[in-house]
Write a protein that holds these residues in place. Structure first.
Motif, PDB file in Angstrom:
ATOM      1  N   LEU A 179      31.349 -15.190 -11.646  1.00 45.88           N
ATOM      2  CA  LEU A 179      31.114 -13.773 -11.929  1.00 45.88           C
ATOM      3  C   LEU A 179      30.392 -13.587 -13.262  1.00 45.88           C
ATOM      4  CD1 LEU A 179      34.434 -12.170 -10.667  1.00 45.88           C
ATOM      5  CD2 LEU A 179      32.149 -11.909  -9.672  1.00 45.88           C
ATOM      6  N   ILE A 180      30.739 -14.388 -14.256  1.00 43.68           N
ATOM      7  CA  ILE A 180      30.041 -14.315 -15.545  1.00 43.68           C
ATOM      8  C   ILE A 180      28.572 -14.681 -15.369  1.00 43.68           C
ATOM      9  CG2 ILE A 180      29.856 -15.417 -17.822  1.00 43.68           C
ATOM     10  CD1 ILE A 180      32.978 -15.565 -17.755  1.00 43.68           C
ATOM     11  N   LYS A 181      28.305 -15.748 -14.593  1.00 38.74           N
ATOM     12  CA  LYS A 181      26.924 -16.150 -14.341  1.00 38.74           C
ATOM     13  C   LYS A 181      26.167 -15.069 -13.565  1.00 38.74           C
ATOM     14  CE  LYS A 181      24.022 -19.636 -12.136  1.00 38.74           C
ATOM     15  NZ  LYS A 181      23.118 -18.620 -11.632  1.00 38.74           N
ATOM     16  N   ILE A 182      26.792 -14.500 -12.556  1.00 44.45           N
ATOM     17  CA  ILE A 182      26.154 -13.446 -11.766  1.00 44.45           C
ATOM     18  C   ILE A 182      25.836 -12.245 -12.652  1.00 44.45           C
ATOM     19  CG2 ILE A 182      26.586 -11.727  -9.950  1.00 44.45           C
ATOM     20  CD1 ILE A 182      28.031 -14.025  -8.413  1.00 44.45           C
ATOM     21  N   LYS A 183      26.765 -11.877 -13.530  1.00 48.59           N
ATOM     22  CA  LYS A 183      26.524 -10.754 -14.452  1.00 48.59           C
ATOM     23  C   LYS A 183      25.298 -11.020 -15.316  1.00 48.59           C
ATOM     24  CE  LYS A 183      28.682  -8.354 -18.343  1.00 48.59           C
ATOM     25  NZ  LYS A 183      27.819  -8.771 -19.449  1.00 48.59           N
ATOM     26  N   LYS A 184      25.210 -12.234 -15.869  1.00 44.55           N
ATOM     27  CA  LYS A 184      24.061 -12.585 -16.704  1.00 44.55           C
ATOM     28  C   LYS A 184      22.767 -12.576 -15.896  1.00 44.55           C
ATOM     29  CE  LYS A 184      26.664 -15.282 -20.069  1.00 44.55           C
ATOM     30  NZ  LYS A 184      26.947 -16.628 -20.600  1.00 44.55           N
ATOM     31  N   ASP A 185      22.829 -13.079 -14.665  1.00 45.57           N
ATOM     32  CA  ASP A 185      21.633 -13.091 -13.810  1.00 45.57           C
ATOM     33  C   ASP A 185      21.182 -11.676 -13.478  1.00 45.57           C
ATOM     34  OD1 ASP A 185      21.514 -15.851 -13.814  1.00 45.57           O
ATOM     35  OD2 ASP A 185      22.440 -16.084 -11.835  1.00 45.57           O
ATOM     36  N   ILE A 186      22.122 -10.785 -13.192  1.00 44.60           N
ATOM     37  CA  ILE A 186      21.768  -9.389 -12.891  1.00 44.60           C
ATOM     38  C   ILE A 186      21.137  -8.731 -14.113  1.00 44.60           C
ATOM     39  CG2 ILE A 186      22.714  -7.093 -12.384  1.00 44.60           C
ATOM     40  CD1 ILE A 186      24.686  -8.523 -10.466  1.00 44.60           C
ATOM     41  N   GLU A 187      21.694  -8.976 -15.285  1.00 49.25           N
ATOM     42  CA  GLU A 187      21.114  -8.422 -16.512  1.00 49.25           C
ATOM     43  C   GLU A 187      19.688  -8.942 -16.721  1.00 49.25           C
ATOM     44  OE1 GLU A 187      24.069  -9.635 -19.324  1.00 49.25           O
ATOM     45  OE2 GLU A 187      25.255  -7.814 -19.056  1.00 49.25           O
ATOM     46  N   ARG A 188      19.485 -10.241 -16.493  1.00 49.73           N
ATOM     47  CA  ARG A 188      18.148 -10.845 -16.649  1.00 49.73           C
ATOM     48  C   ARG A 188      17.169 -10.216 -15.652  1.00 49.73           C
ATOM     49  NH1 ARG A 188      16.015 -14.491 -13.541  1.00 49.73           N
ATOM     50  NH2 ARG A 188      18.012 -15.169 -12.705  1.00 49.73           N
ATOM     51  N   LEU A 189      17.601 -10.061 -14.412  1.00 50.75           N
ATOM     52  CA  LEU A 189      16.726  -9.478 -13.392  1.00 50.75           C
ATOM     53  C   LEU A 189      16.426  -8.013 -13.704  1.00 50.75           C
ATOM     54  CD1 LEU A 189      18.368 -11.117 -10.271  1.00 50.75           C
ATOM     55  CD2 LEU A 189      16.104 -11.645 -11.209  1.00 50.75           C
ATOM     56  N   SER A 190      17.428  -7.304 -14.167  1.00 52.10           N
ATOM     57  CA  SER A 190      17.230  -5.903 -14.532  1.00 52.10           C
ATOM     58  C   SER A 190      16.225  -5.778 -15.668  1.00 52.10           C
ATOM     59  CB  SER A 190      18.569  -5.287 -14.938  1.00 52.10           C
ATOM     60  OG  SER A 190      18.390  -3.967 -15.376  1.00 52.10           O
ATOM     61  N   ASN A 191      16.369  -6.626 -16.667  1.00 52.92           N
ATOM     62  CA  ASN A 191      15.418  -6.607 -17.790  1.00 52.92           C
ATOM     63  C   ASN A 191      14.007  -6.929 -17.304  1.00 52.92           C
ATOM     64  OD1 ASN A 191      17.415  -5.959 -19.626  1.00 52.92           O
ATOM     65  ND2 ASN A 191      17.785  -8.079 -20.207  1.00 52.92           N
ATOM     66  N   GLY A 192      13.887  -7.849 -16.358  1.00 53.05           N
ATOM     67  CA  GLY A 192      12.582  -8.184 -15.796  1.00 53.05           C
ATOM     68  C   GLY A 192      11.956  -7.002 -15.073  1.00 53.05           C
ATOM     69  N   LEU A 193      12.778  -6.227 -14.376  1.00 54.36           N
ATOM     70  CA  LEU A 193      12.256  -5.050 -13.679  1.00 54.36           C
ATOM     71  C   LEU A 193      11.836  -3.969 -14.672  1.00 54.36           C
ATOM     72  CD1 LEU A 193      14.705  -4.878 -10.659  1.00 54.36           C
ATOM     73  CD2 LEU A 193      12.287  -5.538 -10.619  1.00 54.36           C
ATOM     74  N   VAL A 194      12.578  -3.840 -15.752  1.00 51.83           N
ATOM     75  CA  VAL A 194      12.195  -2.877 -16.796  1.00 51.83           C
ATOM     76  C   VAL A 194      10.850  -3.280 -17.394  1.00 51.83           C
ATOM     77  CG1 VAL A 194      12.787  -2.008 -19.098  1.00 51.83           C
ATOM     78  CG2 VAL A 194      14.542  -2.137 -17.328  1.00 51.83           C
ATOM     79  N   ASP A 195      10.664  -4.574 -17.617  1.00 53.47           N
ATOM     80  CA  ASP A 195       9.374  -5.056 -18.140  1.00 53.47           C
ATOM     81  C   ASP A 195       8.236  -4.707 -17.190  1.00 53.47           C
ATOM     82  OD1 ASP A 195      10.652  -6.079 -20.346  1.00 53.47           O
ATOM     83  OD2 ASP A 195      10.675  -8.156 -19.599  1.00 53.47           O
ATOM     84  N   VAL A 196       8.460  -4.899 -15.886  1.00 54.40           N
ATOM     85  CA  VAL A 196       7.435  -4.558 -14.892  1.00 54.40           C
ATOM     86  C   VAL A 196       7.121  -3.075 -14.968  1.00 54.40           C
ATOM     87  CG1 VAL A 196       6.971  -4.358 -12.411  1.00 54.40           C
ATOM     88  CG2 VAL A 196       7.943  -6.470 -13.330  1.00 54.40           C
ATOM     89  N   TYR A 197       8.163  -2.245 -15.047  1.00 54.63           N
ATOM     90  CA  TYR A 197       7.974  -0.799 -15.122  1.00 54.63           C
ATOM     91  C   TYR A 197       7.199  -0.399 -16.375  1.00 54.63           C
ATOM     92  CZ  TYR A 197       9.061   4.143 -15.569  1.00 54.63           C
ATOM     93  OH  TYR A 197       8.959   5.500 -15.720  1.00 54.63           O
ATOM     94  N   GLU A 198       7.572  -0.993 -17.496  1.00 52.19           N
ATOM     95  CA  GLU A 198       6.891  -0.667 -18.754  1.00 52.19           C
ATOM     96  C   GLU A 198       5.436  -1.135 -18.729  1.00 52.19           C
ATOM     97  OE1 GLU A 198       9.473  -2.340 -21.684  1.00 52.19           O
ATOM     98  OE2 GLU A 198      10.771  -0.574 -21.717  1.00 52.19           O
ATOM     99  N   ASN A 199       5.184  -2.309 -18.163  1.00 53.95           N
ATOM    100  CA  ASN A 199       3.814  -2.821 -18.061  1.00 53.95           C
ATOM    101  C   ASN A 199       2.975  -1.973 -17.122  1.00 53.95           C
ATOM    102  OD1 ASN A 199       4.313  -4.899 -19.842  1.00 53.95           O
ATOM    103  ND2 ASN A 199       4.813  -6.369 -18.242  1.00 53.95           N
ATOM    104  N   GLU A 200       3.595  -1.461 -16.068  1.00 55.47           N
ATOM    105  CA  GLU A 200       2.857  -0.611 -15.133  1.00 55.47           C
ATOM    106  C   GLU A 200       2.411   0.663 -15.838  1.00 55.47           C
ATOM    107  OE1 GLU A 200       4.034   2.109 -11.402  1.00 55.47           O
ATOM    108  OE2 GLU A 200       4.520  -0.017 -11.146  1.00 55.47           O
ATOM    109  N   GLY A 201       3.269   1.223 -16.690  1.00 55.57           N
ATOM    110  CA  GLY A 201       2.902   2.432 -17.438  1.00 55.57           C
ATOM    111  C   GLY A 201       1.755   2.203 -18.393  1.00 55.57           C
ATOM    112  N   GLU A 202       1.673   0.993 -18.958  1.00 59.69           N
ATOM    113  CA  GLU A 202       0.590   0.662 -19.876  1.00 59.69           C
ATOM    114  C   GLU A 202      -0.739   0.476 -19.147  1.00 59.69           C
ATOM    115  OE1 GLU A 202       1.898  -2.827 -21.920  1.00 59.69           O
ATOM    116  OE2 GLU A 202       3.524  -1.780 -22.938  1.00 59.69           O
ATOM    117  N   ASP A 203      -0.667   0.044 -17.863  1.00 57.73           N
ATOM    118  CA  ASP A 203      -1.874  -0.192 -17.082  1.00 57.73           C
ATOM    119  C   ASP A 203      -2.567   1.090 -16.653  1.00 57.73           C
ATOM    120  OD1 ASP A 203      -1.438  -2.895 -17.332  1.00 57.73           O
ATOM    121  OD2 ASP A 203      -0.473  -3.107 -15.356  1.00 57.73           O
ATOM    122  N   GLN A 204      -1.827   2.182 -16.671  1.00 56.87           N
ATOM    123  CA  GLN A 204      -2.405   3.438 -16.146  1.00 56.87           C
ATOM    124  C   GLN A 204      -3.200   4.166 -17.193  1.00 56.87           C
ATOM    125  OE1 GLN A 204       0.802   5.625 -14.384  1.00 56.87           O
ATOM    126  NE2 GLN A 204       1.029   4.171 -12.726  1.00 56.87           N
TER     127      GLN A 204
END
Length: 85
Positions: free
Chosen positions: A60-85
């Motif tokens: 569960l600790i590993k899954i929590k860390k993985d979800i946080e990492r994936l969430s941060n990656g999606l935020v990066d994608v969202y932020e990069n998409e805003g910069e591309d426009q």
């Protein structure tokens, strides 16, 4: 959205699906322990408390860390998409 961003989103979705499968396996294991406990099978409960519970906690600790990492990656994608426009 660039192909690179689509790939990141797809890869994150695949990893989240894998994490959900891991959670489901833990849930099934816990269901089995609960059934055995209700039946009074003490060995199963003791075995779980000694070996199963620490493993589930670690997972569960590993899954929590993985979800946080994936969430941060999606935020990066969202932020990069805003910069591309």
């Amino acid at each position: 959205m660039e192909k690179n961003n689509n790939e990141k989103i797809f890869n994150n979705a695949c990893e989240l699906t894998d994490l959900a499968a891991q959670i489901e396996l833990m849930r099934l294991y816990l269901d089995g322990v609960a059934v055995n406990d209700k039946k009074g099978i003490e060995f199963s409960t003791q075995y779980f408390m000694t070996f199963g519970l620490p493993t589930i906690d670690d997972n569960l600790i590993k899954i929590k860390k993985d979800i946080e990492r994936l969430s941060n990656g999606l935020v990066d994608v969202y932020e990069n998409e805003g910069e591309d426009q």
